[in-house]
Motif scaffolding. Structure first.
Motif, PDB file in Angstrom:
ATOM      1  N   LEU A 245      -5.958 -22.395 -49.651  1.00 55.57           N
ATOM      2  CA  LEU A 245      -5.255 -21.814 -50.788  1.00 55.57           C
ATOM      3  C   LEU A 245      -5.478 -20.300 -50.786  1.00 55.57           C
ATOM      4  O   LEU A 245      -6.513 -19.835 -50.271  1.00 55.57           O
ATOM      5  CB  LEU A 245      -5.792 -22.396 -52.097  1.00 55.57           C
ATOM      6  CG  LEU A 245      -5.548 -23.881 -52.341  1.00 55.57           C
ATOM      7  CD1 LEU A 245      -6.435 -24.381 -53.467  1.00 55.57           C
ATOM      8  CD2 LEU A 245      -4.076 -24.101 -52.658  1.00 55.57           C
ATOM      9  N   PRO A 246      -4.585 -19.527 -51.371  1.00 54.89           N
ATOM     10  CA  PRO A 246      -4.801 -18.076 -51.443  1.00 54.89           C
ATOM     11  C   PRO A 246      -6.154 -17.706 -52.059  1.00 54.89           C
ATOM     12  O   PRO A 246      -6.823 -16.783 -51.570  1.00 54.89           O
ATOM     13  CB  PRO A 246      -3.638 -17.584 -52.304  1.00 54.89           C
ATOM     14  CG  PRO A 246      -2.548 -18.564 -52.026  1.00 54.89           C
ATOM     15  CD  PRO A 246      -3.258 -19.894 -51.891  1.00 54.89           C
TER      16      PRO A 246
ATOM     17  N   TYR B   9      -5.331 -11.815 -56.662  1.00 54.89           N
ATOM     18  CA  TYR B   9      -4.775 -13.036 -56.061  1.00 54.89           C
ATOM     19  C   TYR B   9      -3.339 -12.782 -55.613  1.00 54.89           C
ATOM     20  O   TYR B   9      -2.923 -13.217 -54.541  1.00 54.89           O
ATOM     21  CB  TYR B   9      -4.837 -14.158 -57.100  1.00 54.89           C
ATOM     22  CG  TYR B   9      -4.171 -15.441 -56.693  1.00 54.89           C
ATOM     23  CD1 TYR B   9      -4.901 -16.464 -56.117  1.00 54.89           C
ATOM     24  CD2 TYR B   9      -2.795 -15.636 -56.885  1.00 54.89           C
ATOM     25  CE1 TYR B   9      -4.291 -17.658 -55.746  1.00 54.89           C
ATOM     26  CE2 TYR B   9      -2.181 -16.814 -56.517  1.00 54.89           C
ATOM     27  CZ  TYR B   9      -2.937 -17.817 -55.947  1.00 54.89           C
ATOM     28  OH  TYR B   9      -2.326 -18.987 -55.573  1.00 54.89           O
ATOM     29  N   THR B  10      -2.578 -12.060 -56.441  1.00 56.22           N
ATOM     30  CA  THR B  10      -1.166 -11.809 -56.123  1.00 56.22           C
ATOM     31  C   THR B  10      -1.001 -10.977 -54.859  1.00 56.22           C
ATOM     32  O   THR B  10      -0.016 -11.140 -54.139  1.00 56.22           O
ATOM     33  CB  THR B  10      -0.446 -11.115 -57.297  1.00 56.22           C
ATOM     34  OG1 THR B  10      -1.178  -9.938 -57.656  1.00 56.22           O
ATOM     35  CG2 THR B  10      -0.333 -12.037 -58.494  1.00 56.22           C
TER      36      THR B  10
ATOM     37  N   ALA C 228      -1.317 -13.453 -52.053  1.00 56.56           N
ATOM     38  CA  ALA C 228      -0.113 -14.286 -52.037  1.00 56.56           C
ATOM     39  C   ALA C 228       1.073 -13.520 -51.449  1.00 56.56           C
ATOM     40  O   ALA C 228       1.869 -14.085 -50.682  1.00 56.56           O
ATOM     41  CB  ALA C 228       0.210 -14.779 -53.444  1.00 56.56           C
ATOM     42  N   THR C 229       1.195 -12.240 -51.772  1.00 58.74           N
ATOM     43  CA  THR C 229       2.283 -11.418 -51.235  1.00 58.74           C
ATOM     44  C   THR C 229       2.165 -11.271 -49.721  1.00 58.74           C
ATOM     45  O   THR C 229       3.150 -11.428 -48.989  1.00 58.74           O
ATOM     46  CB  THR C 229       2.285 -10.024 -51.905  1.00 58.74           C
ATOM     47  OG1 THR C 229       2.519 -10.183 -53.299  1.00 58.74           O
ATOM     48  CG2 THR C 229       3.347  -9.119 -51.295  1.00 58.74           C
TER      49      THR C 229
ATOM     50  N   LEU D  29       0.604 -13.288 -47.701  1.00 55.81           N
ATOM     51  CA  LEU D  29       0.857 -14.599 -47.110  1.00 55.81           C
ATOM     52  C   LEU D  29       2.363 -14.873 -46.999  1.00 55.81           C
ATOM     53  O   LEU D  29       2.817 -15.439 -45.997  1.00 55.81           O
ATOM     54  CB  LEU D  29       0.170 -15.700 -47.916  1.00 55.81           C
ATOM     55  CG  LEU D  29      -1.342 -15.790 -47.714  1.00 55.81           C
ATOM     56  CD1 LEU D  29      -1.980 -16.624 -48.815  1.00 55.81           C
ATOM     57  CD2 LEU D  29      -1.675 -16.346 -46.337  1.00 55.81           C
ATOM     58  N   THR D  30       3.122 -14.460 -47.984  1.00 55.67           N
ATOM     59  CA  THR D  30       4.581 -14.621 -47.925  1.00 55.67           C
ATOM     60  C   THR D  30       5.159 -13.800 -46.775  1.00 55.67           C
ATOM     61  O   THR D  30       6.039 -14.270 -46.047  1.00 55.67           O
ATOM     62  CB  THR D  30       5.227 -14.213 -49.266  1.00 55.67           C
ATOM     63  OG1 THR D  30       4.705 -15.077 -50.290  1.00 55.67           O
ATOM     64  CG2 THR D  30       6.740 -14.346 -49.217  1.00 55.67           C
TER      65      THR D  30
ATOM     66  N   ARG E 292       2.977 -23.235 -44.343  1.00 47.96           N
ATOM     67  CA  ARG E 292       2.391 -23.622 -45.623  1.00 47.96           C
ATOM     68  C   ARG E 292       2.807 -25.038 -45.991  1.00 47.96           C
ATOM     69  O   ARG E 292       3.825 -25.542 -45.537  1.00 47.96           O
ATOM     70  CB  ARG E 292       2.750 -22.638 -46.723  1.00 47.96           C
ATOM     71  CG  ARG E 292       4.178 -22.686 -47.162  1.00 47.96           C
ATOM     72  CD  ARG E 292       4.438 -21.652 -48.235  1.00 47.96           C
ATOM     73  NE  ARG E 292       5.823 -21.751 -48.695  1.00 47.96           N
ATOM     74  CZ  ARG E 292       6.392 -20.913 -49.507  1.00 47.96           C
ATOM     75  NH1 ARG E 292       5.705 -19.875 -49.967  1.00 47.96           N
ATOM     76  NH2 ARG E 292       7.638 -21.070 -49.881  1.00 47.96           N
TER      77      ARG E 292
ATOM     78  N   ALA F 111       0.661 -25.043 -56.048  1.00 53.55           N
ATOM     79  CA  ALA F 111       0.281 -23.963 -55.123  1.00 53.55           C
ATOM     80  C   ALA F 111       0.643 -24.351 -53.695  1.00 53.55           C
ATOM     81  O   ALA F 111       1.168 -25.434 -53.445  1.00 53.55           O
ATOM     82  CB  ALA F 111      -1.213 -23.694 -55.241  1.00 53.55           C
TER      83      ALA F 111
ATOM     84  N   ARG G 154      -0.946 -24.315 -49.592  1.00 47.85           N
ATOM     85  CA  ARG G 154      -2.043 -24.130 -48.641  1.00 47.85           C
ATOM     86  C   ARG G 154      -1.434 -23.557 -47.363  1.00 47.85           C
ATOM     87  O   ARG G 154      -0.358 -23.971 -46.952  1.00 47.85           O
ATOM     88  CB  ARG G 154      -2.741 -25.451 -48.330  1.00 47.85           C
ATOM     89  CG  ARG G 154      -3.558 -25.973 -49.469  1.00 47.85           C
ATOM     90  CD  ARG G 154      -4.393 -27.191 -49.037  1.00 47.85           C
ATOM     91  NE  ARG G 154      -5.305 -27.534 -50.095  1.00 47.85           N
ATOM     92  CZ  ARG G 154      -6.503 -26.976 -50.275  1.00 47.85           C
ATOM     93  NH1 ARG G 154      -6.927 -26.071 -49.416  1.00 47.85           N
ATOM     94  NH2 ARG G 154      -7.262 -27.330 -51.277  1.00 47.85           N
ATOM     95  N   TYR G 155      -2.150 -22.635 -46.745  1.00 49.15           N
ATOM     96  CA  TYR G 155      -1.655 -21.936 -45.566  1.00 49.15           C
ATOM     97  C   TYR G 155      -2.542 -22.207 -44.359  1.00 49.15           C
ATOM     98  O   TYR G 155      -3.739 -22.393 -44.487  1.00 49.15           O
ATOM     99  CB  TYR G 155      -1.615 -20.429 -45.832  1.00 49.15           C
ATOM    100  CG  TYR G 155      -0.615 -20.044 -46.892  1.00 49.15           C
ATOM    101  CD1 TYR G 155       0.651 -19.619 -46.538  1.00 49.15           C
ATOM    102  CD2 TYR G 155      -0.931 -20.123 -48.244  1.00 49.15           C
ATOM    103  CE1 TYR G 155       1.581 -19.268 -47.507  1.00 49.15           C
ATOM    104  CE2 TYR G 155      -0.006 -19.777 -49.218  1.00 49.15           C
ATOM    105  CZ  TYR G 155       1.243 -19.353 -48.846  1.00 49.15           C
ATOM    106  OH  TYR G 155       2.155 -19.015 -49.803  1.00 49.15           O
TER     107      TYR G 155
END
Length: 117
Positions: free
Chosen positions: A24-25, A38-39, A42-43, A45-46, A56, A62, A64-65
């Motif tokens: 997870l992030p 956290y964001t 997440a950014t 990871l995107t 993912r 949420a 997972r990556y």
């Protein structure tokens, strides 16, 4: 102090490569030890997902990556991209080979003599 370009992506990929499974992030943030929101994780990871470097899977609300490529495959891909952008491939390869240490040069020689992987 500003981090070098790509350093955050590298830190995230390292955390994913070192993990036994998808993360997870929040778990990535914890493993990197970075003081970021956290964001922000997440950014990034995107962006890595858009580049095809991670995959993912849904986990409730949420995701997972996990890495889509091994560390070695990503390095090989990056080298290939660099070579594709030069008109002096011989010079680039020569500079690369001349910069190798003895151990890496021997490994490269063995790979070339023995075929692929």
């Amino acid at each position: 102090m500003r981090r070098p370009d790509g350093a955050l992506e590298d830190d995230i990929m390292r955390a994913l490569w070192d993990a036994d499974g998808a993360l997870l992030p929040a778990e990535i943030l914890e493993r990197t030890g970075l003081e970021l929101a956290y964001t922000s994780i997440a950014t990034v990871l995107t962006r890595l997902l858009d580049k095809g470097l991670v995959s993912r899977e849904a986990d409730g609300r949420a995701f997972r990556y996990r890495p889509a490529l091994s560390e070695g495959d990503l390095a090989a891909q990056r080298i290939a991209v660099i070579l594709s952008h030069t008109t002096d491939r011989r010079g680039a390869l020569s500079g690369f080979v001349n910069g190798l240490g003895k151990r890496d040069a021997a490994m490269l020689r063995a790979l070339l003599e023995g075929g692929r992987r």
